[in-house]
Design a protein around this motif. Structure first.
Motif, PDB file in Angstrom:
ATOM      1  N   THR A 392       1.010  -1.396  -0.102  1.00 55.27           N
ATOM      2  CA  THR A 392      -0.242  -0.206  -0.238  1.00 55.27           C
ATOM      3  C   THR A 392       0.705   1.434  -0.477  1.00 55.27           C
ATOM      4  OG1 THR A 392      -0.552  -0.046   2.667  1.00 55.27           O
ATOM      5  CG2 THR A 392      -1.900  -1.217   1.243  1.00 55.27           C
ATOM      6  N   SER A 393       2.078   1.423   0.219  1.00 58.94           N
ATOM      7  CA  SER A 393       2.973   2.510   0.026  1.00 58.94           C
ATOM      8  C   SER A 393       4.281   2.592  -0.794  1.00 58.94           C
ATOM      9  CB  SER A 393       3.565   2.120   1.562  1.00 58.94           C
ATOM     10  OG  SER A 393       5.062   2.953   1.444  1.00 58.94           O
ATOM     11  N   PRO A 394       3.847   3.327  -1.792  1.00 59.98           N
ATOM     12  CA  PRO A 394       5.141   3.569  -3.074  1.00 59.98           C
ATOM     13  C   PRO A 394       6.588   3.806  -2.062  1.00 59.98           C
ATOM     14  CG  PRO A 394       3.200   4.962  -3.544  1.00 59.98           C
ATOM     15  CD  PRO A 394       2.897   4.381  -1.491  1.00 59.98           C
ATOM     16  N   GLU A 395       6.770   4.242  -1.116  1.00 61.52           N
ATOM     17  CA  GLU A 395       7.557   4.590  -0.362  1.00 61.52           C
ATOM     18  C   GLU A 395       8.699   3.649  -0.065  1.00 61.52           C
ATOM     19  OE1 GLU A 395       5.183   8.186  -0.552  1.00 61.52           O
ATOM     20  OE2 GLU A 395       5.221   6.387  -0.119  1.00 61.52           O
ATOM     21  N   ALA A 396       7.640   2.519   0.555  1.00 61.27           N
ATOM     22  CA  ALA A 396       8.970   1.301   1.436  1.00 61.27           C
ATOM     23  C   ALA A 396       8.682   0.762   0.129  1.00 61.27           C
ATOM     24  CB  ALA A 396       7.073   0.448   1.994  1.00 61.27           C
ATOM     25  N   ALA A 397       7.688   0.392  -1.326  1.00 55.37           N
ATOM     26  CA  ALA A 397       8.214  -0.224  -2.470  1.00 55.37           C
ATOM     27  C   ALA A 397       9.335   0.453  -2.975  1.00 55.37           C
ATOM     28  CB  ALA A 397       7.335  -0.221  -3.574  1.00 55.37           C
ATOM     29  N   ALA A 398       9.595   1.027  -3.078  1.00 54.51           N
ATOM     30  CA  ALA A 398      10.694   3.082  -3.803  1.00 54.51           C
ATOM     31  C   ALA A 398      11.948   2.100  -2.787  1.00 54.51           C
ATOM     32  CB  ALA A 398      10.827   3.936  -3.792  1.00 54.51           C
ATOM     33  N   MET A 399      11.858   1.684  -1.395  1.00 56.64           N
ATOM     34  CA  MET A 399      13.419   1.644   0.006  1.00 56.64           C
ATOM     35  C   MET A 399      13.562   0.189  -0.720  1.00 56.64           C
ATOM     36  SD  MET A 399      14.017  -0.817   2.823  1.00 56.64           S
ATOM     37  CE  MET A 399      12.710  -1.036   3.117  1.00 56.64           C
ATOM     38  N   LEU A 400      12.461  -0.404  -1.099  1.00 54.71           N
ATOM     39  CA  LEU A 400      12.943  -2.103  -1.639  1.00 54.71           C
ATOM     40  C   LEU A 400      13.470  -2.163  -2.903  1.00 54.71           C
ATOM     41  CD1 LEU A 400       9.905  -4.044   0.101  1.00 54.71           C
ATOM     42  CD2 LEU A 400      11.886  -4.251   0.652  1.00 54.71           C
ATOM     43  N   GLY A 401      13.637  -0.886  -3.702  1.00 57.39           N
ATOM     44  CA  GLY A 401      13.820  -0.597  -5.108  1.00 57.39           C
ATOM     45  C   GLY A 401      13.438  -1.374  -5.449  1.00 57.39           C
ATOM     46  N   ALA A 402      11.492  -1.611  -5.516  1.00 54.69           N
ATOM     47  CA  ALA A 402      10.838  -2.032  -6.643  1.00 54.69           C
ATOM     48  C   ALA A 402       9.657  -1.635  -7.308  1.00 54.69           C
ATOM     49  CB  ALA A 402      10.713  -3.909  -6.725  1.00 54.69           C
TER      50      ALA A 402
END
Length: 498
Positions: A392-402
């Motif tokens: 649900t979080s684009p920021e969390a996805a960006a942190m994972l690099g995906a």
């Protein structure tokens, strides 16, 4: 005076250099190979060669000495090949004991030496003189050692030191299950001091308090977790989070432990990062070659006829759902060991170290940590939490690099796990668990997200270690290690209900 001290220091440099070179050379001439010692007798030659490369033992002796000298000047004395702890830390921990002995010895020697010295001077060169001087010297050494020994406890299991420290620390807060069992077997052990320090403990109980971190939660649930772990004669480390309240329970969560196949979660995420960056394609076609089945002991592909073609997407599914190491090779060969290890560090998994493409098959059950890929329970929990947040979080996805889409795929893949041992084993039939298990020489492990009524309920990452081949009642050790993880999961299910 300063000039004198400076000259003395300069004169000491050649001595230090000669002693260092001599000791370094003598150690190298001692029979045996550190790499073989760390990996065990069953290690393959290529595994030993890889370990020698990592330790720098493949270099010439002068090169090794220069590298060691350079590291020493920066305070890096390397790591012990016995327990994989920093050498400087081990030296410092023992230096304090030596320093205390020296101080006590000096004090006792002074107390005895002053009156004895007066008498000896008065009866110089007499038998009394010689007797006093000799007796004072001997007593000073014996009393210094005797005064310290009762306060130092060393616990050994199968010839290895598994725990040591001062008496109060070992008796009040033992870290190892083996130590706790030893203490509980001593009928005359006075636990009153322990109970005074931790009044919540019931009579006759000796529970680990300091080694279990409890964040804003009731003591009852934590006690249940500890009781489950303490009931077995092996080490259990875990990090558990109640997703309804955010409460977290840790036991040895930052201690490095063999990862086994739980490492594949980070391998999958590193591959998805490469897909997101356009370096890999999930639809890439991969041909199964016979070489991919070499040194593989898990999965079904090793039994199949070479020539089968699958996509990278299917290879990731095989690696995660079936824990097929042929598929793991297919995925890993499109990355590098350094890339996956660096990816873990970049997302905060600093306790995770990818050391091998595929774990060596010939490892002995008492292998060292450096012989395998290692991780921590906290690292695995943080990775699962990040994957969950990325839904649900684009920021969390960006942190994972995906992308979020790829993170949704990752969670769906974890939910497809067909193996139902450990975390799901004691949960109601049909419970959704997004998890990845592992089988190691030293124990079993499992990391996953448990759902209840379609909602994420809790995250549990549990790692058993030093598991015996057989329990005292004849039950295989791995059975009890999986059962312990299952019981921890059930305790979460029962204890975290709103």
């Amino acid at each position: 005076m300063s000039g004198f001290i400076f000259r003395r220091l300069l004169m000491a440099l050649p001595t230090i250099a000669i002693v260092s070179i001599t000791v370094f050379a003598l150690i190298r001439f001692i029979p045996g190979d550190p790499a073989s010692l760390m990996l065990g007798d069953m290690a393959q030659p290529e595994q030993v060669a890889q370990m020698r490369f990592e330790l720098g033992l493949d270099k010439s002796m002068p090169e090794q000495f220069l590298i060691w000298s350079g590291n020493v000047t920066t305070g890096d004395f390397g790591r012990s090949i016995v327990n994989d702890e920093p050498v400087l830390q081990l030296v410092v921990s023992r230096f304090t004991v030596s320093a205390e002995i020296v101080v006590i010895a000096v004090i006792l020697a002074s107390l005895i030496a002053v009156p004895a010295g007066v008498i000896a001077a008065w009866r110089q060169n007499s038998i009394t003189d010689l007797a006093l001087v000799g007796t004072a010297t001997i007593l000073a050494m014996i009393l210094a050692l005797w005064s310290r020994c009762p306060d130092r406890v060393v616990v050994m299991q199968d010839g290895r030191i598994i725990e040591q420290g001062d008496r109060d620390t070992i008796f009040d807060t033992p870290k190892q299950a083996y130590t706790r069992r030893l203490l509980s077997a001593i009928p005359a052990l006075d636990l009153n001091k322990t109970r005074r320090r931790h009044p919540e403990m019931a009579p006759g109980e000796l529970k680990m308090i300091n080694n279990t971190t409890i964040h804003t939660t009731t003591c009852t649930t934590a006690e249940r977790f500890n009781a489950i772990c303490d009931a077995q004669n092996f080490v259990t480390r875990f990090s558990i989070r109640n997703l309804l309240t955010g409460e977290t329970f840790d036991r040895g969560a930052d201690e490095e432990t063999p990862s086994a196949s739980t490492r594949k979660i980070s391998i999958m995420m590193a591959a998805l990062k490469a897909v997101h960056e356009g370096r890999l394609d999930l639809d890439e076609q991969i041909t199964y070659e016979a070489r991919l089945a070499e040194e593989v002991a898990s999965g079904m592909f090793r039994y199949m006829t070479p020539g089968i073609v699958i996509s990278l997407r299917d290879a990731i599914s095989g690696m995660m759902v079936l824990s097929d190491n042929v598929c793991t090779k297919m995925v890993f060969e499109r990355l590098t060991l350094e890339e996956v290890d660096s990816y873990c560090k970049s997302i905060g998994m600093n306790g995770t170290h990818h050391r091998f493409l595929i774990p060596p098959l010939g490892l002995s059950p008492d292998h060292t940590l450096k012989s395998v890929t290692t991780t921590t329970a906290r690292d695995q929990l943080s990775l699962l939490q990040a994957i969950l947040d990325a839904q649900t979080s684009p920021e969390a996805a960006a942190m994972l690099g995906a992308s979020q889409e790829l993170c949704v795929y990752a969670l769906k893949t974890l939910k497809s796990q067909i193996l139902r041992y450990a975390i799901p084993s004691r949960l109601p039939a049909g419970t959704i668990v997004a998890h990845k298990g592992g089988t190691g020489k030293r124990g079993r492990m499992n990391a996953g997200i448990v759902y209840r009524d379609g909602t994420p309920f809790y995250i549990i990452t549990a790692f058993t270690d030093q598991v015996p081949a057989e329990m005292s009642d004849g039950t295989p050790g791995y059975t009890m290690s999986l059962e312990t993880i299952g019981r921890l999961s059930r305790a979460c299910w029962d204890g975290f209900q709103a």
